[in-house]
Design a protein around this motif. Structure first.
Motif, PDB file in Angstrom:
ATOM      1  N   ASN A 142      58.860  45.180  40.260  1.00 50.31           N
ATOM      2  CA  ASN A 142      57.645  45.616  40.964  1.00 50.31           C
ATOM      3  C   ASN A 142      56.392  45.011  40.340  1.00 50.31           C
ATOM      4  OD1 ASN A 142      59.140  47.218  42.732  1.00 50.31           O
ATOM      5  ND2 ASN A 142      58.905  49.060  41.491  1.00 50.31           N
ATOM      6  N   LEU A 143      56.379  43.694  40.241  1.00 51.31           N
ATOM      7  CA  LEU A 143      55.268  43.010  39.596  1.00 51.31           C
ATOM      8  C   LEU A 143      54.025  42.919  40.486  1.00 51.31           C
ATOM      9  CD1 LEU A 143      57.347  40.133  37.967  1.00 51.31           C
ATOM     10  CD2 LEU A 143      56.405  42.148  36.820  1.00 51.31           C
ATOM     11  N   PHE A 144      54.169  43.298  41.751  1.00 52.15           N
ATOM     12  CA  PHE A 144      53.038  43.216  42.678  1.00 52.15           C
ATOM     13  C   PHE A 144      52.222  44.508  42.598  1.00 52.15           C
ATOM     14  CE2 PHE A 144      56.507  45.266  44.674  1.00 52.15           C
ATOM     15  CZ  PHE A 144      56.007  46.132  45.609  1.00 52.15           C
ATOM     16  N   LEU A 145      51.625  44.929  43.713  1.00 53.66           N
ATOM     17  CA  LEU A 145      50.785  46.123  43.773  1.00 53.66           C
ATOM     18  C   LEU A 145      49.655  46.111  42.749  1.00 53.66           C
ATOM     19  CD1 LEU A 145      53.386  48.965  44.432  1.00 53.66           C
ATOM     20  CD2 LEU A 145      51.532  48.296  45.936  1.00 53.66           C
ATOM     21  N   PRO A 146      48.643  45.269  42.940  1.00 56.75           N
ATOM     22  CA  PRO A 146      47.502  45.237  42.016  1.00 56.75           C
ATOM     23  C   PRO A 146      46.757  46.563  42.016  1.00 56.75           C
ATOM     24  CG  PRO A 146      47.017  44.005  44.017  1.00 56.75           C
ATOM     25  CD  PRO A 146      48.475  44.353  44.069  1.00 56.75           C
ATOM     26  N   GLU A 147      46.230  46.917  40.868  1.00 56.63           N
ATOM     27  CA  GLU A 147      45.428  48.136  40.711  1.00 56.63           C
ATOM     28  C   GLU A 147      46.151  49.352  41.282  1.00 56.63           C
ATOM     29  OE1 GLU A 147      41.651  47.453  42.491  1.00 56.63           O
ATOM     30  OE2 GLU A 147      41.282  45.632  41.375  1.00 56.63           O
TER      31      GLU A 147
ATOM     32  N   ASN B 177      45.532  40.220  41.728  1.00 58.53           N
ATOM     33  CA  ASN B 177      46.090  39.226  42.650  1.00 58.53           C
ATOM     34  C   ASN B 177      46.183  37.864  41.977  1.00 58.53           C
ATOM     35  OD1 ASN B 177      46.492  40.520  45.389  1.00 58.53           O
ATOM     36  ND2 ASN B 177      44.366  41.106  45.006  1.00 58.53           N
ATOM     37  N   PHE B 178      45.167  37.517  41.197  1.00 55.81           N
ATOM     38  CA  PHE B 178      45.154  36.222  40.506  1.00 55.81           C
ATOM     39  C   PHE B 178      46.316  36.129  39.518  1.00 55.81           C
ATOM     40  CE2 PHE B 178      43.764  33.620  36.862  1.00 55.81           C
ATOM     41  CZ  PHE B 178      43.503  32.424  37.494  1.00 55.81           C
TER      42      PHE B 178
ATOM     43  N   GLY C 197      49.617  39.895  51.438  1.00 57.04           N
ATOM     44  CA  GLY C 197      50.857  39.264  51.887  1.00 57.04           C
ATOM     45  C   GLY C 197      50.698  37.769  52.091  1.00 57.04           C
ATOM     46  N   ARG C 198      49.555  37.361  52.609  1.00 55.27           N
ATOM     47  CA  ARG C 198      49.317  35.930  52.821  1.00 55.27           C
ATOM     48  C   ARG C 198      49.227  35.188  51.493  1.00 55.27           C
ATOM     49  NH1 ARG C 198      45.227  37.670  57.584  1.00 55.27           N
ATOM     50  NH2 ARG C 198      46.720  37.547  59.310  1.00 55.27           N
ATOM     51  N   ILE C 199      48.592  35.802  50.504  1.00 57.03           N
ATOM     52  CA  ILE C 199      48.542  35.201  49.170  1.00 57.03           C
ATOM     53  C   ILE C 199      49.962  35.028  48.622  1.00 57.03           C
ATOM     54  CG2 ILE C 199      47.975  35.719  46.759  1.00 57.03           C
ATOM     55  CD1 ILE C 199      45.550  34.759  47.995  1.00 57.03           C
ATOM     56  N   HIS C 200      50.779  36.069  48.768  1.00 53.10           N
ATOM     57  CA  HIS C 200      52.148  36.011  48.257  1.00 53.10           C
ATOM     58  C   HIS C 200      52.930  34.889  48.937  1.00 53.10           C
ATOM     59  CE1 HIS C 200      51.799  40.626  47.335  1.00 53.10           C
ATOM     60  NE2 HIS C 200      50.943  39.891  46.651  1.00 53.10           N
TER      61      HIS C 200
ATOM     62  N   MET D  81      39.637  37.820  46.032  1.00 56.31           N
ATOM     63  CA  MET D  81      40.150  39.120  46.457  1.00 56.31           C
ATOM     64  C   MET D  81      39.965  40.151  45.346  1.00 56.31           C
ATOM     65  SD  MET D  81      43.602  37.831  48.382  1.00 56.31           S
ATOM     66  CE  MET D  81      44.306  39.451  48.652  1.00 56.31           C
ATOM     67  N   ASP D  82      40.163  39.722  44.122  1.00 51.29           N
ATOM     68  CA  ASP D  82      40.024  40.618  42.977  1.00 51.29           C
ATOM     69  C   ASP D  82      38.571  40.972  42.685  1.00 51.29           C
ATOM     70  OD1 ASP D  82      42.786  40.651  42.439  1.00 51.29           O
ATOM     71  OD2 ASP D  82      42.644  38.852  41.192  1.00 51.29           O
ATOM     72  N   THR D  83      37.669  40.032  42.927  1.00 52.33           N
ATOM     73  CA  THR D  83      36.280  40.215  42.478  1.00 52.33           C
ATOM     74  C   THR D  83      35.326  40.650  43.579  1.00 52.33           C
ATOM     75  OG1 THR D  83      35.922  37.828  42.784  1.00 52.33           O
ATOM     76  CG2 THR D  83      36.504  38.589  40.562  1.00 52.33           C
ATOM     77  N   VAL D  84      35.513  40.170  44.797  1.00 47.53           N
ATOM     78  CA  VAL D  84      34.582  40.531  45.878  1.00 47.53           C
ATOM     79  C   VAL D  84      35.280  41.208  47.056  1.00 47.53           C
ATOM     80  CG1 VAL D  84      32.888  38.770  45.281  1.00 47.53           C
ATOM     81  CG2 VAL D  84      34.722  38.200  46.896  1.00 47.53           C
ATOM     82  N   GLY D  85      36.617  41.274  47.033  1.00 44.82           N
ATOM     83  CA  GLY D  85      37.354  41.994  48.063  1.00 44.82           C
ATOM     84  C   GLY D  85      37.888  41.106  49.168  1.00 44.82           C
ATOM     85  N   ASN D  86      38.892  41.646  49.871  1.00 45.59           N
ATOM     86  CA  ASN D  86      39.583  40.886  50.915  1.00 45.59           C
ATOM     87  C   ASN D  86      38.666  40.465  52.054  1.00 45.59           C
ATOM     88  OD1 ASN D  86      41.683  41.667  49.295  1.00 45.59           O
ATOM     89  ND2 ASN D  86      42.922  42.562  50.917  1.00 45.59           N
TER      90      ASN D  86
END
Length: 402
Positions: A61-66, A75-76, A258-261, A322-327
């Motif tokens: 389960n390495l995904f699910l940021p924050e 995400n990075f 999902g698109r990033i993945h 995505m991490d700093t300013v949002g999706n």
């Protein structure tokens, strides 16, 4: 921007070691077990065996940021790990990081209530069950999701679902127990408030698995892509995610990560294809000299390296945003990489196939299967044309006179 945390670096090293020790050496066994299984839609023994090892190694389960549920990576950070897993068809599931389960878990974690999380998220996070995402429909152009016609009608304490869906990836496997279904709850509401998402157990009466769909002849067992008909399927009102009319809101939250993945896994595929191309070019001789001495092949190798690096940097930039300013702010960058990454990978894989000759289109390398899978990504999570239109609109907006 380019510096990984010590935690991410450690996981990156562990993941590479696990891939070398357990994934690559077992790819052939995985293929054999799928092909020779009495039920090709049942879990693959080598996958189940390696899941135990991955859990024990802390690579789960390495995904699910924050999130309280996952590894807590950004995400990075996760993008770097996702690329490594993308190098092998079997790897993401071993680490419980495969689509559509990752997107579904993110959706339930973000938008589900405690009861929904207890019933469905926990077994998904434990790798005990799998899931599917039922959005695309055969009878409408689903690239415009406002066309989706599947009916979700409330009757007392239940919702009744009627509609046809296809490309519900993951639905065919015997451990797939839950679907997130997108349908229309109010055709008279504003355009983007007509749709909702609801949890539908796949063993519910009226859920008809019509057929598995193939991709250029590949059925992708045991994962599979199903055509599903929902015929008067009844589920409790409590199965609604977030609330009626919130479907588009959920979709945007689900599809961004999902698109990033998808893009990072695709870059991993391209990287491995380039490695095979270089090894083949050095080892094979034609007309009395190594293939690597031919100018056309050297240029193909150079172009492939350049294109992979371009796509990787753009994808990492999108993940960082995505991490700093949002999706929402990063939506143009997300759209751009969704176009670039699959197109880049298809070119690199095609060049690798060419260098391999007949072997490249056979089952003796991963290249033919990889090409077929990557080609679907120019359609999945929105076709190129939709993303290009989004990029153009956002670009034009900057120069519009007030």
């Amino acid at each position: 921007m380019f510096e990984l945390s010590d935690k991410a670096k450690k996981l990156q090293a562990q993941l590479n070691e696990f891939m070398d020790a357990h994934i690559y050496p077992n790819e052939h066994k995985h293929h054999e077990q799928v092909e020779q299984a009495e039920n090709r839609w049942a879990p693959v023994p080598i996958i189940e065996e390696l899941k135990v090892k991955a859990k024990a190694a802390g690579l789960w389960n390495l995904f699910l940021p924050e999130s309280d549920f996952g590894a807590g990576l950004t995400n990075f950070e996760y993008a770097h790990l996702c690329e490594i897993m993308g190098r092998s068809e079997m790897a993401p599931e071993v680490f419980n990081c495969s689509a559509p389960d990752t997107g579904n878990m993110e959706t339930i974690a973000r938008y589900g209530n405690k009861e929904q999380q207890e019933q469905w998220l926990k077994p998904l996070l434990a790798g005990e069950i799998r899931s599917c995402f039922s959005m695309t429909e055969p009878d409408v152009a689903s690239s415009d999701a406002t066309n989706i016609a599947c009916e979700i009608r409330r009757e007392g304490d239940e919702y009744v679902i009627n509609g046809k869906k296809w490309w519900s990836s993951g639905a065919m496997t015997t451990t797939s127990k839950i679907a997130i279904v997108m349908g229309k709850t109010d055709p008279d509401a504003p355009k983007h408030q007509q749709q909702s998402m609801i949890l539908v157990p796949l063993d519910s009466p009226g859920v008809k698995m019509v057929r598995p769909l193939t991709v250029f002849g590949y059925d992708h067992a045991p994962h599979g892509h199903a055509e599903i008909h929902y015929e008067n399927v009844r589920v409790p009102v409590s199965n609604m995610l977030l609330g009626e009319g919130r479907g588009f809101e959920i979709a945007q939250g689900r599809l961004g990560p999902g698109r990033i993945h998808h893009c990072m896994r695709t870059i991993g595929v391209a990287e491995r294809a380039l490695e095979l191309m270089c090894k083949r070019a050095n080892e094979r001789e034609a007309f009395g000299k190594p293939l690597s001495s031919f100018d056309s092949i050297r240029k193909d190798i150079a172009r492939s390296r350049i294109e992979i690096e371009q796509a990787r940097l753009m994808t990492l930039k999108a993940a960082h945003m995505m991490d700093t300013v949002g999706n929402k702010v990063a939506r143009q960058e997300i759209a751009m990489i969704k176009v670039i990454a699959p197109s880049m990978a298809l070119k690199v894989i095609d060049r690798a196939i060419q260098v391999h000759g007949g072997a490249g289109v056979s089952q003796d390398t991963f290249l033919a299967s990889a090409w077929a899978k990557v080609r679907t990504l120019r359609l999945a999570d929105g076709p190129d044309e939709v993303h290009l239109d989004s990029v153009a609109k956002l670009e034009l907006r900057q120069y519009r006179q007030s």
